[in-house]
Design a protein around this motif. Structure first.
Motif, mmCIF file in Angstrom:
data_model
loop_
_atom_site.group_PDB
_atom_site.id
_atom_site.type_symbol
_atom_site.label_atom_id
_atom_site.label_comp_id
_atom_site.label_asym_id
_atom_site.label_seq_id
_atom_site.Cartn_x
_atom_site.Cartn_y
_atom_site.Cartn_z
ATOM 1 N N ILE A 13 84.154 30.919 120.260
ATOM 2 C CA ILE A 13 85.643 30.364 120.872
ATOM 3 C C ILE A 13 85.436 29.115 121.885
ATOM 4 O O ILE A 13 86.295 28.480 122.304
ATOM 5 C CB ILE A 13 86.437 31.206 121.120
ATOM 6 N N GLY A 14 84.195 28.705 121.501
ATOM 7 C CA GLY A 14 83.852 27.801 122.619
ATOM 8 C C GLY A 14 84.000 27.888 124.128
ATOM 9 O O GLY A 14 83.758 26.567 124.720
ATOM 10 N N CYS A 15 83.425 29.128 124.250
ATOM 11 C CA CYS A 15 83.790 28.582 125.963
ATOM 12 C C CYS A 15 82.392 28.714 126.564
ATOM 13 O O CYS A 15 82.371 28.417 128.142
ATOM 14 C CB CYS A 15 84.456 30.165 126.365
ATOM 15 N N PHE A 49 82.561 25.565 116.040
ATOM 16 C CA PHE A 49 81.583 25.022 116.872
ATOM 17 C C PHE A 49 80.616 26.128 116.319
ATOM 18 O O PHE A 49 80.129 26.722 115.714
ATOM 19 C CB PHE A 49 81.557 26.278 117.963
ATOM 20 N N ARG B 282 92.493 31.527 114.323
ATOM 21 C CA ARG B 282 91.952 31.482 115.738
ATOM 22 C C ARG B 282 92.184 31.651 117.007
ATOM 23 O O ARG B 282 92.901 30.259 117.200
ATOM 24 C CB ARG B 282 90.745 30.894 114.811
ATOM 25 N N ASN B 283 91.184 31.426 118.022
ATOM 26 C CA ASN B 283 91.560 31.234 119.427
ATOM 27 C C ASN B 283 89.480 30.176 119.386
ATOM 28 O O ASN B 283 88.882 30.593 118.518
ATOM 29 C CB ASN B 283 91.264 32.254 120.237
ATOM 30 N N THR B 284 90.340 29.490 120.774
ATOM 31 C CA THR B 284 89.174 29.079 121.109
ATOM 32 C C THR B 284 89.570 28.989 122.942
ATOM 33 O O THR B 284 90.568 29.818 123.515
ATOM 34 C CB THR B 284 89.259 27.219 120.595
ATOM 35 N N ALA B 285 88.894 28.512 123.871
ATOM 36 C CA ALA B 285 88.417 28.783 124.813
ATOM 37 C C ALA B 285 88.136 26.865 125.677
ATOM 38 O O ALA B 285 87.636 26.216 124.857
ATOM 39 C CB ALA B 285 87.974 29.357 125.387
ATOM 40 N N CYS B 286 88.475 27.199 127.127
ATOM 41 C CA CYS B 286 87.881 26.025 127.808
ATOM 42 C C CYS B 286 86.749 26.332 128.149
ATOM 43 O O CYS B 286 86.612 27.314 128.186
ATOM 44 C CB CYS B 286 88.884 26.390 128.666
ATOM 45 N N GLY B 292 89.492 32.721 126.343
ATOM 46 C CA GLY B 292 89.740 31.977 124.999
ATOM 47 C C GLY B 292 91.264 32.371 124.849
ATOM 48 O O GLY B 292 91.533 33.091 123.801
#
Lengths: 144, 586
Positions: A13-15, A49, B282-286, B292
């Protein structure tokens, strides 16, 4: 011996919790960059990602390129050990890495994955794994 | 890096130069909301209009940014094109960590470039590139081109505007890293007025960790609480969309320009459960947040015969589902995703855009406007007309869209449809929960449902005690000012109690900031209101349109006398908070 794998990056999720953990715990830095694993998009965040991380080459070309013995091959299964005291910050390892997994900071200190696995528990989606070579991502859990 | 002083990068686009300024004030203003207000007081001109080149556009982070999870938001401070007053907007993405690793507490942009440009900043560079070729480009095209034009892939944040920001829309947003936004009160047009199409912030510095074991201990306690307890699970599970069906069941979800608060026939098609089952890709996040909460839906559109399709990923949340879904009469989530995509393309605030079009649809039904104005048919539940209207809104195609782009009430006054304009200070958030929320959103600082817990309070039985409710609003705001100065995500407010924030600040060696937290929250709150009043805010003049007196919620009809009492009590209290003599007394 166990090796680190970014085994399930399609879940990422790119955290950047992994990069931050590596910088914090292994390198004692606050950074998302000076870390053994770095997360970037594959070409914009809509593309998902990818991890820039050591793929455990065996033998490792970075160790071969290192002129001072700061990088030496691990006992088995590829990857390197790093002795920072021996490093002269020449950047030969960066140039030798075929997958851009080594970065240098503004003082030319190199950062690479040493397959310690300390980032693994920080991934909320279980993308990362310590496994025997060839065994990563072999267990598929059923989603509830 | 942790500093006692604030380190500010001040960029003047007019002369294409920047300099670093170190400013004191950490104990009083913390960072984020407090820092942005402090900087606006220093660099803003309360007597000049929002579009004056000298007005600052401020992006501020806080002392905990990057050091702790969920400390992942940036506060944008600016003079709003919507009402000409000092305003704030918050966004995440990578923006906050990028500012941290670019080694600045705030980026302040003044002046106006002579031609459209892109600003790129980092810990070791500042560059202004002319980019007239990007002007007029939509948000998606701009993003794709910028990725190749700018340095720092993987460690940067890209802020950009679309046509709405170029054309002075009062609710143009700044898109942050594709899926997040500085939305609501028109920060996008402030960029547009500066000829600034985009900003890249490259986080290319690395800092030593705080000494001692306290930081590591504090980090792990917080991280474990976030990831190993159920406190944050609702945000990544269904996400905020999980509230859609719940609010409909409570007769509190605005439908068709708030002509209804529930629609049992359509709700199942736009519920969070429906989105998760059929549309969630899908999920993504800061950056720096393991939760997420960003949910990306899958949009597949046939654009040509012979099965020619394209696909898009569209971020959805509760508010866009309300504003572009129920408010426009949709019971089909796929169509709602299509409208969200159209709004993203133009760089509009989705809530204001959707609510404005809901008003236009009812105005058309009532015969106040016709297709001569709208240029396309507008009917609740019909997506193609809305897509065309969204393009016109971004482009400000004609007089009607120019007016509508200045705010629903501006158009409503012109075309005589004020009674049914769903405006609570700004185009409403999706909570037709009752008197408490209607008053809170009308008067609160960001016109955001996250300014207070009013929408939640409305969902429970409560005494009609205006004094007590207003005291709650004010206390709530002061407390949230602390978190948004740290700068934490408001979704993390359950984790980051005041005690927790004190521990975190102490672990970074900011003991004095920790000790002064409660009074800093109140000081920041007052400074924000003083700036608001100085730039023309008159809370007593704010009105709640007639439509809100006709709403029926789970509690029954709205009690208009109580709502008016509450409105006056809150407005009076805000005048006190924003009084200049309060400053002298500090």
């Amino acid at each position: 011996m166990k090796t680190f794998f970014a085994a399930r990056m399609e879940r990422c999720i790119g955290c950047q919790s992994c990069s931050l953990a590596c910088a914090r715990l292994v390198h004692k830095r606050l950074s998302w960059y000076t870390a053994g694993i770095r997360i970037g998009s594959s070409g914009g965040i809509s593309t998902g990602f990818e991890a820039r991380v050591c793929l455990a080459c065996d033998p490792p070309p970075c160790a071969a390129a290192c002129p001072t013995g700061a990088l030496t091959p691990r006992k088995s299964d590829g990857g390197v050990k790093q002795d920072r005291k021996l490093c002269i910050r020449c950047g030969k390892c960066v140039a030798a890495c075929p997958v851009n997994a080594i970065v240098q900071d503004e003082l030319n200190n190199p950062y690479m994955c040493i397959h310690c696995g300390r980032c693994v528990s920080f991934c909320p989606h279980d993308c990362l794994e310590m496994a025997e070579k060839g065994k990563a991502n072999s267990v598929h859990e059923e989603a509830e | 890096m942790i500093r006692q002083d604030f380190r500010i990068l001040l960029v003047d686009l007019s002369i294409r130069k920047a300099h670093i300024v170190d400013l004191p004030g950490r104990e009083t203003y913390i960072g984020g909301s407090g820092l942005a207000a402090m900087l606006f007081e220093k660099y803003g001109d309360t007597s000049a209009p929002w579009g004056d080149p000298g007005q600052p556009l401020i992006f501020a982070i806080g002392p905990l940014t990057g050091y702790f999870p969920l400390m992942s938001k940036t506060v944008c401070g600016f003079l709003s094109p919507y009402h000409g007053q000092y305003a704030e907007s918050h966004a995440g993405g990578r923006s906050a960590l990028a500012l941290r690793f670019a080694d600045m507490d705030a980026l302040v942009i003044t002046g106006k470039a002579s031609v459209p440009c892109v600003l790129s900043v980092g810990s070791r560079h500042m560059e202004i590139k002319d980019a007239p070729f990007l002007w007029g480009k939509d948000v998606f095209t701009t993003g794709k081109m910028l990725r190749h034009m700018l340095p720092g892939s993987g460690t940067r944040s890209i802020l950009r505007i679309g046509p709405a920001g170029e054309n002075g829309c009062a609710y143009a947003c700044i898109n942050v890293d594709t899926y997040r936004h500085f939305g609501r009160l028109g920060a996008g047009s402030v960029m547009g007025a500066k000829n600034l199409k985009a900003i890249a912030i490259v986080g290319d510095a690395s800092f030593p960790l705080p000494e001692g074991k306290e930081y590591a201990k504090c980090f792990h306690e917080i991280y474990n609480q976030i990831t190993e307890t159920s406190m944050m699970s609702k945000y990544h599970d269904l996400g905020t969309a999980g509230n859609v069906a719940a609010l409909d069941a409570l007769k509190s979800l605005p439908w068709r320009n708030l002509q209804a608060t529930s629609d049992p026939e359509r709700i199942d098609g736009i519920s969070g459960e429906k989105f998760a089952k059929d549309m969630l890709l899908r999920n993504t996040a800061c950056s720096g947040c393991p939760v997420g909460c960003i949910h990306l839906g899958y949009l597949r559109e046939k654009f040509m015969a012979d099965n020619r399709y394209l696909y898009k990923q569209v971020a959805y949340d509760y508010e866009p589902i309300f504003a572009l879904g129920s408010m426009l009469g949709f019971g089909d989530g796929f169509k709602v995703l299509g409208l969200m995509d159209a709004v993203e393309r133009e760089g509009l605030d989705c809530m204001s855009g959707g609510v404005a079009l809901a008003w236009a649809t009812e105005a058309m039904e009532k015969g106040l406007i016709t297709e001569a104005e709208t240029l396309t048919p507008l009917c609740f539940g019909e997506a193609e007309g809305y897509k065309a209207a969204i393009r016109h809104l971004g482009a400000a195609t004609n007089e009607f869209y120019r007016l509508l782009a200045q705010g629903t009430l501006v158009a409503a006054r012109h075309y005589h449809g004020e009674d049914f304009a769903c405006v609570l200070g700004q185009e409403m958030a999706g909570y037709a929960t009752g008197e408490t929320f209607f008053v809170s959103e009308t008067l609160s600082f960001r016109h955001s449902h996250l300014d207070s817990s009013a929408y939640s309070a409305d969902q429970k039985k409560q005494d009609q005690d205006a004094g007590k409710i207003v005291a709650g609003f004010v206390k709530d705001e002061a407390s949230r000012c602390i978190l948004t100065s740290a700068v934490g995500c408001l979704f993390g407010r359950g984790v980051y109690t005041e005690e927790r924030l004190k521990d975190a600040l102490t672990s970074l060696g900011l003991q004095k900031v920790a000790d002064n937290l409660a009074s800093a929250g109140e000081a920041i709150q007052k400074l924000r209101w003083r700036l608001r009043m100085r730039t023309g805010c008159d809370p007593m003049a704010a009105r709640i349109p007639k439509r809100y007196t006709e709403v029926v919620t789970w509690k029954g009809p709205i009690d208009t006398a109580y709502m008016e009492e509450l409105r006056q009590a809150y407005a009076t209290r805000l005048l006190e908070l924003g009084r200049e003599e309060e400053a002298a007394g500090q």
